[in-house]
Design a protein around this motif. Structure first.
Motif, PDB file in Angstrom:
ATOM      1  N   GLN A  58       0.827  -1.200   0.000  1.00  0.00           N
ATOM      2  CA  GLN A  58       0.000   0.000   0.000  1.00  0.00           C
ATOM      3  C   GLN A  58       0.862   1.251   0.000  1.00  0.00           C
ATOM      4  O   GLN A  58       1.893   1.320   0.670  1.00  0.00           O
ATOM      5  CB  GLN A  58      -0.921   0.006   1.219  1.00  0.00           C
ATOM      6  N   ARG A  59       0.417   2.242  -0.742  1.00  0.00           N
ATOM      7  CA  ARG A  59       1.098   3.527  -0.818  1.00  0.00           C
ATOM      8  C   ARG A  59       0.084   4.636  -0.604  1.00  0.00           C
ATOM      9  O   ARG A  59      -1.050   4.550  -1.064  1.00  0.00           O
ATOM     10  CB  ARG A  59       1.773   3.714  -2.181  1.00  0.00           C
ATOM     11  N   VAL A  60       0.495   5.679   0.095  1.00  0.00           N
ATOM     12  CA  VAL A  60      -0.343   6.851   0.298  1.00  0.00           C
ATOM     13  C   VAL A  60       0.042   7.894  -0.724  1.00  0.00           C
ATOM     14  O   VAL A  60       1.232   8.236  -0.871  1.00  0.00           O
ATOM     15  CB  VAL A  60      -0.180   7.400   1.728  1.00  0.00           C
ATOM     16  N   ARG A  61      -0.938   8.404  -1.457  1.00  0.00           N
ATOM     17  CA  ARG A  61      -0.654   9.408  -2.471  1.00  0.00           C
ATOM     18  C   ARG A  61      -0.112  10.689  -1.839  1.00  0.00           C
ATOM     19  O   ARG A  61      -0.507  11.061  -0.729  1.00  0.00           O
ATOM     20  CB  ARG A  61      -1.922   9.707  -3.273  1.00  0.00           C
ATOM     21  N   PRO A  62       0.804  11.386  -2.537  1.00  0.00           N
ATOM     22  CA  PRO A  62       1.355  12.633  -1.985  1.00  0.00           C
ATOM     23  C   PRO A  62       0.281  13.650  -1.617  1.00  0.00           C
ATOM     24  O   PRO A  62       0.437  14.403  -0.650  1.00  0.00           O
ATOM     25  CB  PRO A  62       2.245  13.149  -3.123  1.00  0.00           C
ATOM     26  N   GLN A  63      -0.813  13.682  -2.370  1.00  0.00           N
ATOM     27  CA  GLN A  63      -1.880  14.642  -2.075  1.00  0.00           C
ATOM     28  C   GLN A  63      -2.539  14.346  -0.730  1.00  0.00           C
ATOM     29  O   GLN A  63      -2.979  15.260  -0.026  1.00  0.00           O
ATOM     30  CB  GLN A  63      -2.939  14.620  -3.184  1.00  0.00           C
TER      31      GLN A  63
END
Length: 244
Positions: A58-63
């Motif tokens: 899982q990755r969290v978007r920069p926004q």
């Protein structure tokens, strides 16, 4: 009560039921008086093929991180599968612990709460309710991903180190994180009653963004505002990183 035979119900409990209809699941849920979280858990258990989808990192978007950082005075963080802590802001660190100072493997709410060196439970006056609910979140996650080796490893690790976890895990609680109130006894600003709200992005429903707020003009709001001033002050910032 559910309109199915005892033999059929037994086969369902043993995981030998296939292609269970929505009407049967609804009837069982009504007969067993299940909560909404327990109904969702029942469906995950009844349809393991859907639950065993591939678990991508899982990755969290920069926004999303930008949004967290813009929430001045509001503790906020993102949880992923297994209650891994994926992103956070400065106020979340001040309220709970400095996640950036933890090794990546320790950035997990369950390890923080039930680990062998945990002091985080001192933060919660109602530890029994908080701990049981936290175990209930993992129970629901384990049903969605029954073949996830990291879930199995986490369950074994916590069972080894925590009698509380062993007891609550054996009780099979199921809980969904949606909204509610949690009591805190913070060593720097004292007691606070904070309301939490949970939001999931459409592109990854296994992520949950959690925010904590206080009732306006309340003693909790004053305490939370004081914590925010400590975060904003470079001279005081180190003092808020209190949980190891």
């Amino acid at each position: 009560m559910a309109g199915v035979s005892a033999d059929y119900y037994t086969r369902l409990e043993q995981g030998r039921g296939r292609n269970v209809s929505e009407s049967v699941l609804d009837a069982l849920a009504e007969a067993l008086r299940l909560s909404e979280a327990e109904r969702a858990h029942l469906r995950d258990l009844a349809r393991p093929a859907r639950a065993r989808r591939h678990s991508r990192p899982q990755r969290v978007r920069p926004q999303v991180q930008l949004m967290l950082d813009s929430l001045q005075g509001v503790p906020a963080f993102v949880l992923g599968r297994r209650m891994d802590i994926l992103a956070w802001n400065a106020m979340a660190c001040a309220l709970i612990t400095d996640f950036s100072q933890l090794p990546p493997a320790r950035r997990n709410m369950l390890r923080i709460a039930f680990g062998p060196d945990s002091t985080a439970r001192d933060l919660y006056p109602d530890w029994s309710a908080v701990g049981r609910d936290t175990v209930g979140y993992l129970r629901q996650d384990a049903a969605r991903y029954p073949d996830d080796p990291e879930v199995l490893e986490l369950i074994g690790e916590l069972s080894l180190h925590s009698a509380d976890f062993r007891r609550w895990w054996a009780a099979h609680p199921v809980h969904s994180k949606t909204h509610g109130q949690k009591l805190f006894d913070h060593p720097l600003v004292g007691e606070m009653a904070l309301s939490y709200e949970c939001f999931s992005p459409n592109d990854d429903p296994d992520q949950v963004l959690i925010t904590y707020t206080a009732e306006p003009a309340s003693a909790s709001a004053v305490a939370l505002a004081h914590l925010a001033t400590l975060v904003a002050s470079p001279a005081s910032a180190a003092a808020v990183n209190w949980v190891g």
